[in-house]
Each structure stands twice: as structure tokens, then as C-alpha cells.
Design a protein around this motif. Structure first.
Motif, short mmCIF file in Angstrom:
data_model
loop_
_atom_site.label_atom_id
_atom_site.label_comp_id
_atom_site.label_asym_id
_atom_site.label_seq_id
_atom_site.Cartn_x
_atom_site.Cartn_y
_atom_site.Cartn_z
N ASN A 268 11.35 -3.90 2.72
CA ASN A 268 10.80 -2.80 3.28
C ASN A 268 11.83 -1.88 3.97
N ASP A 269 11.35 -0.89 4.36
CA ASP A 269 12.46 -0.08 5.08
C ASP A 269 13.01 -0.46 6.47
N LYS A 270 12.43 -1.70 7.00
CA LYS A 270 13.13 -2.42 8.03
C LYS A 270 13.81 -3.70 7.68
N THR B 213 0.93 -1.08 0.33
CA THR B 213 -0.13 -0.06 -0.14
C THR B 213 1.02 1.34 0.16
N ASN B 214 2.01 1.07 0.26
CA ASN B 214 3.03 2.15 0.74
C ASN B 214 4.56 1.71 -0.02
N THR B 215 4.92 2.16 -0.96
CA THR B 215 6.25 1.87 -1.66
C THR B 215 7.10 2.96 -1.37
N SER B 216 7.03 3.93 -0.67
CA SER B 216 7.70 5.03 -0.50
C SER B 216 9.29 4.37 -0.17
N SER B 217 9.27 3.49 0.66
CA SER B 217 10.56 3.10 1.14
C SER B 217 11.13 1.68 0.80
N VAL B 218 10.40 1.02 -0.38
CA VAL B 218 10.39 -0.16 -0.54
C VAL B 218 11.44 -0.43 -1.93
C1 LIG Z 1 4.49 5.84 3.34
O1 LIG Z 1 5.51 5.57 4.40
C2 LIG Z 1 6.33 6.73 4.75
C3 LIG Z 1 7.67 6.08 5.63
O2 LIG Z 1 7.71 4.98 5.37
C4 LIG Z 1 5.64 7.71 5.19
O3 LIG Z 1 6.41 8.92 5.33
C5 LIG Z 1 4.47 8.05 4.14
O4 LIG Z 1 3.60 9.15 4.96
C6 LIG Z 1 3.80 7.06 3.85
N1 LIG Z 1 2.53 7.47 2.82
C7 LIG Z 1 1.58 7.05 3.13
C8 LIG Z 1 0.30 7.40 1.90
O5 LIG Z 1 0.96 6.32 3.94
#
Ligand SMILES: *[C@@H]1O[C@H](CO)[C@@H](O)[C@H](O)[C@H]1NC(C)=O
Ligand SMILES: *[C@@H]1O[C@H](CO)[C@@H](O)[C@H](O)[C@H]1NC(C)=O
Ligand SMILES: *[C@@H]1O[C@H](CO)[C@@H](O)[C@H](O)[C@H]1NC(C)=O
Ligand SMILES: *[C@@H]1O[C@H](CO)[C@@H](O)[C@H](O)[C@H]1NC(C)=O
Ligand SMILES: *[C@@H]1O[C@H](CO)[C@@H](O)[C@H](O)[C@H]1NC(C)=O
Ligand SMILES: *[C@@H]1O[C@H](CO)[C@@H](O)[C@H](O)[C@H]1NC(C)=O
Ligand SMILES: *[C@@H]1O[C@H](CO)[C@@H](O)[C@H](O)[C@H]1NC(C)=O
Ligand SMILES: *[C@@H]1O[C@H](CO)[C@@H](O)[C@H](O)[C@H]1NC(C)=O
Length: 746
Positions: free
Chosen positions: A106-108, A87-92
């Protein structure tokens, strides 16, 4: 606090590994990673790997799609983390780790998805090949055998060109398709497509654990139940099936790589072949399986056959009937059909050929790749649990065998492209094969055959009726002379083995010489035969009252204590079968002789049926029951099974069907209905045997599996023979003309 440092640490760590550069590459090595938004592209530019969201969804997956057609439609051919959507790929990141693993982290630094391997290499890389195959390998080793992992071994719902769908017996890996849950959700769905190696391999669509459709076994050209194309090559792709000790697989290859085609298992259980049409910029449906209702697995139950253009679609195979007729009528076909004549392993069997069908379920079958069809028959006939056999490979004539045991399920009729299967049947069902084997032409032929036989007899009846009308005169009450046991014992040398000339229906037959020099044949009822007593009585009752030059003459009987015997005139030339079925002796019978014999038998039969007071149906007319005297005059013998029919009532029914297979008319063999017509049928068979010198049963022909009757009906030659016989009898009565006009049977 700690996690903050950890993330900082990670970021610093990642900063040492460069992100995939914007210039396209097809490789991820240990020094790189990709994040959402990055992609790698196969060397030829056909496929692309990266993050995507299915239509109408925001969840992210790693997948592979066609790069070329991306401007028009994103067609996903493979998904990595189909069970773990993001659902959140920002740190994948997707990266390759040292032993040779491609992992989504993932980020961990937790693994969301990864490949696996049992080996490790020095310099692992992940490469997207131009076939759409994502492989993990050593950077310097391009040998497919040494790949650590490849997505072609773990496909999702799409079969791409050169992917081997099937099983590798060495590694144990089974490659199969697993459908999406729905159009917008790559989560594993309920349907899967397998090349199932149980028994003989076949293509199966499974719905959960149960089979929903079956392509049938591979027949060398295609799956047995497959629709067109009929060749292994179409205009756009070729396909092949490989089955050996190492592996079994099905694959296809493109003829021109610039054309795109793929096979997809849809979420509702269809296999679709789609081709990309550049003109319309869209995928076109090339093939859709299952085709129709008849492809529903085992719709008609055991021995049921599905015919799509009939209503209802389910019917029983010929010679089978619904197991539960009431359920069957309401459309509940699942319990299938059973043989009209059950198989008794202690009795004689044959095999009935069914043509134009999709071969039944092979999960319990055995096979041999080298045998001939005749060999298959022999092997199958020696084991009663073998219910059917067929040819394994029809690509180049018949080669190899498939053997079934147990019930045959999931059969459908495929007009024009089905196969032949030979199903074990009671011999009585084989007798009437000619009339039922090929439903359409078969019925017509059988009807005309019966008609023709009737015509033969009618002609003979007419002819002889006119000739004999004045002469026929029956003796009043015939009394059967009694012979002394001592006399018979002396005549037969105390029933010496050397004097035994045969084995009758209910006991041995001896040759004897009476004191005045007359030769006799003595039929001795064996003491153990219970059925024999009835036959003995029958014979005494009937034959004693019958007198005709074409019936064997009973001289008397001998009933003393346990001993029961019948004494006949001796026939030095034995029975007809010893001539016509003997390679050298059959040459002694020229056409006019054979004609006389046929004529004589017909006279005898006419007498039995019409002219005697009793009106008798013989019920066991066959070559071995026709004896020949010194002048080769035929004499009908063995009245053990004869029945008298009163007055005009010329038909009856019996539960106890007796007689000899091969000579029994279908309605008698199956339903026990006997009438003079049953004898006429046997007579017809006998005529064919006399003409052809071949046994009806035991007749073999390389082109088919029919008996003599069936063979003749395919030749139409009977029409001619009948015509000649009738013509000669009614109009010219020139026996010799027969020979010249039709020539010898070859
Ligand atoms: C996704 O994760 C990052 C940190 O891992 C966080 O800063 C960001 O808000 C998250 N985005 C959503 C849409 O949850
Ligand atoms: C995505 O959904 C829209 C609307 O439902 C549809 O028009 C479009 O064809 C879909 N695209 C794909 C690739 O399924
Ligand atoms: C992440 O985990 C892998 C094994 O799962 C390990 O080899 C690697 O060193 C870890 N990386 C970090 C930054 O912890
Ligand atoms: C990799 O995982 C699959 C299932 O996810 C398994 O069938 C296969 O045996 C594994 N291979 C190795 C080498 O561990
Ligand atoms: C393949 O198809 C393309 C486009 O239709 C055509 O230009 C090309 O000549 C074909 N190549 C071969 C080898 O047939
Ligand atoms: C074969 O298929 C039938 C019907 O689907 C099933 O009842 C039977 O258990 C299967 N046998 C094997 C050996 O898989
Ligand atoms: C197949 O049949 C041939 C010839 O009868 C025989 O030599 C061979 O052993 C059989 N093969 C198998 C696997 O049974
Ligand atoms: C007969 O066939 C069955 C099933 O194919 C098999 O299990 C059995 O061993 C065979 N028997 C003999 C004597 O070959």
C-alpha cells in the motif's frame, strides 16, 4: 506534514520505476510494478493477471483469469490476497522485491500480501506461464526445480491442467484446493480437497476437519470410488496418479491445449469438472462429485454398504448384521454393522470375497506394491488384526496389496466398476460361501445345490429301500461286551506308541491283536478330556444299538477305574481321506470303487436316518470318519457327536454347534439348526470330495476364492453328476457307465 513528504518521496521513488507498459508482457521484474487496471498476459495469451472484483462486489483482488474467454465471462482461477480484500487501490502496487518476493504494497509501503521464499536470486522476476502458473524465478533460469515460488503450490479453488495436487514429501508442501466462501467471495470457505497420504493415499473432500466425501484409494486406473471415465484417457484430457518416496500427486493434462477444462471445488463441497464449450460460449458441467447420497462419507457406518438403487440405501455386508437393530431401522446407520459370527483370534479364519465395491477408508491401511494376491492373503492371515486385504493395482491383473486393520468404513456397492476385497471371517462363515457370495446367482445356485443333494439321497433311498426292505431286521437289545483292561493292555503292547494308529475325537486310537488273533482298534478316552466323557457316553449309547455293514462295528468296551475304552473291529485300509486326498493312493480308487464307496456311505446314512429304531443324526460325517475294510467297503465311524431325534420330529436346534467346518450345512453352522438334512449336506460335500479327490476346505483355484462347493456351483457340473448318479441308480444301475460318460475329473 511528514506523511505528505513521505508520499511525495514515494511518488518520486516510483517515478523511477516505470509502470507496466501498455504493450502486453508476461513478466514483472524489479524495475516494474503494476497498479489497478494494469495486467500481464501469459505468452500464449491464455491467462491474464491483474486486479478484479468478484461479481456483485466492489472489493479488489489480484487474480488470474482466462484471457481468451474474458469477453464472455471472467473466470477466476487463482486469487492472491483472498484473505485481504482491498477497498481502495488508488495507491496499491504489485511489485517484485530484491530477494525474490512478489508483494502487494500500500501507499505506506506496508505488505498486504506477498509470496515467500527461503532462497534469493540475482535477478528475480515474476512470470505468468501459459499454464496459468505464476512463478517467481531468476530471469535466466527456467528450470522448474529452481522456482522460488509458484502459484501452483498455493492454489485456491481451481485445479488447472498440469498442476500437481498432493504432497511433496521432501519439501513438506501439501497442495490442496480450498473453496471460496461463496460465489462472490474468494475468502477461504469450509471445504477443501486433499490427496491425503495417511495410510494409503486417497482423494478426500473435507468440511472443516471432518471428511465429507472420499474418492477412495487409487487402483491403478482411477480412484476406487470414481465414476466414469474408466480409462486414464478421455477424449479431452489424460490424468495420472503418482506415488513414490518423493511425492504423491494427482494431475491431468489436456490433449489439445485449445480446449479448456478445469476442476473446481465449489463452496458447497462439490468437485466439478467444467469444460468450455465454444459454441455456447459457456462452461459446461462435465462431472460432479459427490455423485449421490452413497458418496456421503461413512453413511452406513462400519461394515455397512450403500447401494444407491435400493431403499433404504444402507445395508450390512453379507454375513454382517446391524450393531443396533433398533437404531438401524429408523435410518440411523452411523453405528454400522457387526459380524454375525464374531472373530475369535484363537480360532481358525478364512477370507470372504466381496465383489463390486468401493474400497473402504484407507487412512489406517498398509500396503505393499510388489506382492501377489496370494501373498497378500498369506500375510494378512498371519496377523489377526489384519481385517481385510485387496489388490492394490488392478490396471494389469492384480498387483500389490492393501491391508486393513480395524473396522472397514465407507463402503458402497458399485455395480460393474467396483473392486474385490477379502474380509476376514470365522471359518463357519466361509463354509456357506457358495450360497451367499454372489447374492443373485449365489442364492439360486445354493438352492439348486441343496435340491440336487436331496435328489441324490432320495434316489439312493429309493433304490436301497426296495432292495433291503425284506432283509432289514434289528436284533433286540444289544448288550455291550466288557473287555478286561489287562487283555487290552496286552493286545496293544501296553499302549505302545508303535501301536498308535491315530488320534480320535477324544483320545488316541491304538491297533491291537487279541490272543485268538483278531485285530482290533482301541479308542482310549484321554483322562484330561472333559468333553470326551460326554462323547464317549454318546458313542456307547448309540453305536452299541446300531448294527449295519456300513457302520463300524463296536466289539465292546472297557471301563475300569479311570480308564475308558471302546473296542472296534480293525480297519486295515484306514480312513477314506487317506486315499482320496493322497496323490498316489487316490489312483487306486477307480470309478466303480468310488461309486461303491458312495453307495455304501449312503446305505449307512439311510440306516441311521430312517431304518434304525433310534433315528440318528451323525452330525460329523466327513472323509476321515469313513473307514475302509479289506474289501474297501466304507464304514461310518465316530458317533461322538451323534444325536437321536425322536419319532417324526426330524429337526432340532442346538446352541452348541459341533462338527467340522467344510461339511456343515449353512443353517446348522449359522443357526444351530440340525436335522437329517445337515447330514445330507455333509454327504453331498463328501460325494464331491470323492469324485474330485479335492478337499472342500483348502481347495484353491487361481480364478477365485471359493471352496470346492463354491467352485462346483460355478461349473454347473454337479447337475450332470447328479443326473448320472440318479440315472444309474434308478434305471440302469450299471456302475461302469459312470466312468465312460463323464470322464475323469481334472
Ligand atoms: C483512496 O485513497 C486515496 C489516497 O490513498 C484517496 O485520495 C481516495 O479518496 C481514496 N478513495 C476512496 C474511494 O476512499
Ligand atoms: C454475475 O451476476 C449476474 C447477476 O447476478 C449474473 O447474471 C452473472 O452470470 C454473474 N456472472 C458471473 C461471472 O458469475
Ligand atoms: C518497502 O519495503 C521493502 C521491504 O518490505 C523494502 O525493501 C523497500 O526498500 C521499501 N521501500 C520503500 C520506498 O520504503
Ligand atoms: C510460505 O508460506 C506458506 C504458508 O503461507 C508456508 O506453508 C511455507 O512453508 C512458506 N515457505 C517458506 C519457504 O517460508
Ligand atoms: C485442437 O483443436 C482445434 C480446435 O478444435 C483444432 O483446430 C486443432 O486441429 C486441434 N489440434 C490438435 C493437435 O488436435
Ligand atoms: C481414519 O478415519 C477415521 C474415520 O474418519 C478416524 O476415526 C480415524 O481417526 C482416522 N485415522 C487416522 C490415522 O487418520
Ligand atoms: C513387499 O513384499 C515383498 C515381497 O514379499 C518384500 O520383499 C518387500 O520388502 C515388501 N515391501 C514392503 C515395503 O514391505
Ligand atoms: C499386525 O498388524 C498390526 C496392524 O496392521 C500391526 O500394528 C502389528 O504390528 C502386526 N503384528 C505383527 C506381529 O506383524
Amino acid at each position: 506534514m511528514e506523511s505528505k513528504y513521505f508520499i511525495l518521496f514515494l511518488l518520486s521513488f516510483y517515478s523511477f520505476i516505470p509502470k507496466i507498459s501498455s504493450t502486453t508482457t508476461n513478466v514483472i521484474n524489479t524495475n516494474q510494478f503494476i497498479t489497478d487496471g494494469d495486467t500481464i498476459v501469459s505468452s500464449g495469451g491464455t491467462f491474464e493477471l491483474g486486479f478484479f472484483s468478484p461479481n456483485g462486489s466492489t472489493t479488489r483482488y489480484i487474480g488470474i483469469w482466462y484471457k481468451q474467454i474474458l469477453p464472455y465471462v471472467q473466470t477466476i482461477v487463482w486469487v492472491a490476497n483472498r484473505e485481504k480484500p482491498l477497498t481502495n487501490t488508488s495507491s496499491v502496487v504489485l511489485k517484485v522485491n530484491k530477494p525474490g518476493i512478489l508483494a502487494l504494497l500500500n501507499d505506506k509501503n506496508e505488505t498486504i500480501w506477498s509470496t515467500n521464499t527461503s532462497r534469493s536470486v540475482q535477478n528475480p522476476v515474476a512470470v505468468l506461464l501459459d499454464s496459468g502458473n505464476l512463478v517467481l524465478k531468476d530471469a535466466n533460469d527456467d528450470n522448474p526445480e529452481n522456482f522460488l515460488w509458484q502459484s501452483f503450490n498455493f492454489p485456491t479453488d481451481t485445479h488447472l491442467p498440469d498442476m500437481k495436487l498432493g504432497k511433496n514429501f521432501k519439501t513438506g508442501i501439501e497442495v490442496y484446493l480450498l473453496a471460496w466462501k461463496n460465489d462472490n467471495d474468494p475468502t477461504p470457505g469450509e471445504y477443501s480437497l486433499h490427496i491425503d497420504p495417511t495410510g494409503y493415499p486417497q482423494g478426500l473432500i473435507r468440511h472443516g476437519a471432518r471428511v465429507s466425501a472420499r474418492a477412495g484409494p487409487w487402483n491403478g486406473l482411477r480412484w476406487s470410488g470414481a465414476p466414469a471415465p474408466l480409462q486414464t484417457q478421455t477424449s479431452i484430457y489424460t490424468f495420472q496418479f503418482v506415488f513414490n518416496e518423493e511425492e504423491v500427486y494427482y494431475s491431468f493434462s489436456l490433449i489439445n491445449n485449445s480446449l479448456l477444462t478445469r476442476l473446481v471445488l465449489t463452496n458447497n463441497g462439490y468437485i466439478q469438472r467444467l469444460t468450455w464449450v465454444d459454441r455456447t460460449k459457456s462452461w459446461h458441467l462435465y462431472l460432479n462429485i459427490p455423485l449421490d447420497t452413497c458418496d456421503t462419507y461413512s453413511l452406513c457406518g462400519a461394515y455397512g454398504s450403500c447401494v444407491i438403487d435400493s431403499s433404504p440405501v444402507c445395508g450390512c455386508l453379507d454375513k454382517f448384521e446391524p450393531k443396533y437393530p433398533q437404531n438401524w431401522q429408523t435410518g440411523d446407520w452411523s453405528q454400522g454393522c457387526v459380524r454375525k459370527t464374531p472373530i475369535d483370534c484363537n480360532k481358525e479364519h478364512g477370507f470372504l470375497k466381496y465383489s463390486g465395491i468401493k474400497l473402504p477408508e484407507t487412512n489406517n491401511s498398509q500396503y505393499n506394491k510388489t506382492m501377489t494376491l496370494e501373498g497378500c492373503r498369506q500375510v494378512c492371515s498371519t496377523n489377526c488384526s489384519c481385517t481385510a486385504y485387496s489388490s492394490l493395482d488392478i490396471s494389469n491383473g492384480d498387483k500389490g496389496c492393501l491391508f486393513w486393520s480395524g473396522e472397514l468404513i465407507d463402503i458402497r456397492e458399485l455395480s460393474g466398476r467396483g473392486q474385490d476385497i477379502y474380509i476376514r471371517m470365522d471359518s463357519s462363515d466361509i463354509v456357506s460361501q457358495a450360497s451367499s457370495n454372489r447374492k443373485k446367482t449365489g442364492t439360486v445356485l445354493a438352492v439348486s445345490f441343496s435340491l440336487l443333494v436331496a435328489v441324490i439321497l432320495l434316489g439312493l433311498i429309493l433304490f436301497m429301500y426296495i432292495r433291503k426292505k425284506k432283509k432289514l431286521k434289528l436284533k433286540e437289545d444289544f448288550e455291550l461286551p466288557q473287555f478286561q483292561l489287562s487283555l487290552i493292555t496286552r493286545a496293544t503292547n501296553n499302549f505302545s506308541v508303535n501301536n498308535q494308529i491315530g488320534e480320535g475325537g477324544y483320545g488316541p486310537v491304538y491297533k491291537g491283536v487279541l490272543e485268538e488273533g483278531q485285530e482290533i482298534a482301541v479308542k482310549r478316552l484321554s483322562r484330561t478330556s472333559m468333553q470326551g466323557i460326554d462323547e464317549f457316553k454318546n458313542e456307547v449309547t448309540y453305536i452299541a444299538k446300531l448294527q449295519h455293514r456300513n457302520l463300524v462295528r463296536l466289539l465292546g468296551c472297557c471301563i475300569q477305574g479311570e480308564e475308558k475304552m471302546l473296542i472296534y473291529e480293525y480297519m486295515p485300509n484306514k480312513s477314506l481321506d487317506s486315499y482320496i486326498f493322497d496323490q498316489t493312493k487316490k489312483k487306486l480308487l477307480d470309478w466303480s470303487r468310488r461309486f461303491d464307496i458312495i453307495n455304501g456311505i449312503a446305505r449307512g446314512l439311510l440306516y441311521l436316518h430312517q431304518d434304525s429304531r433310534l433315528r440318528i443324526i451323525h452330525r460329523d460325517l466327513k472323509a476321515s470318519n469313513v473307514l475302509l475294510d479289506t474289501e474297501m467297503n466304507p464304514k461310518i465311524s465316530d458317533f461322538g457327536m451323534a444325536r437321536s431325534v425322536a419319532g417324526n420330529d426330524m429337526g432340532a436346534k442346538t446352541c452348541h454347534v459341533v462338527g467340522t467346518h467344510g461339511y456343515m450345512s449353512p443353517e446348522y453352522a449359522v443357526d444351530g439348526i440340525f436335522s437329517v438334512k445337515s447330514d445330507v449336506f455333509s454327504f453331498g460335500v463328501l460325494v464331491l470330495e470323492i469324485v474330485s479327490c479335492k478337499k472342500n476346505r483348502g481347495f484353491v483355484h487361481e480364478d477365485h476364492n471359493l471352496n470346492l462347493l463354491g467352485h462346483v456351483s460355478t461349473l454347473y457340473i454337479l447337475v450332470y453328476i447328479t443326473y448320472r448318479i440318479c440315472h444309474d441308480l434308478n434305471y440302469s444301475n450299471r456302475h461302469g457307465s459312470f466312468t465312460r460318460k463323464i470322464g475323469p475329473w481334472n
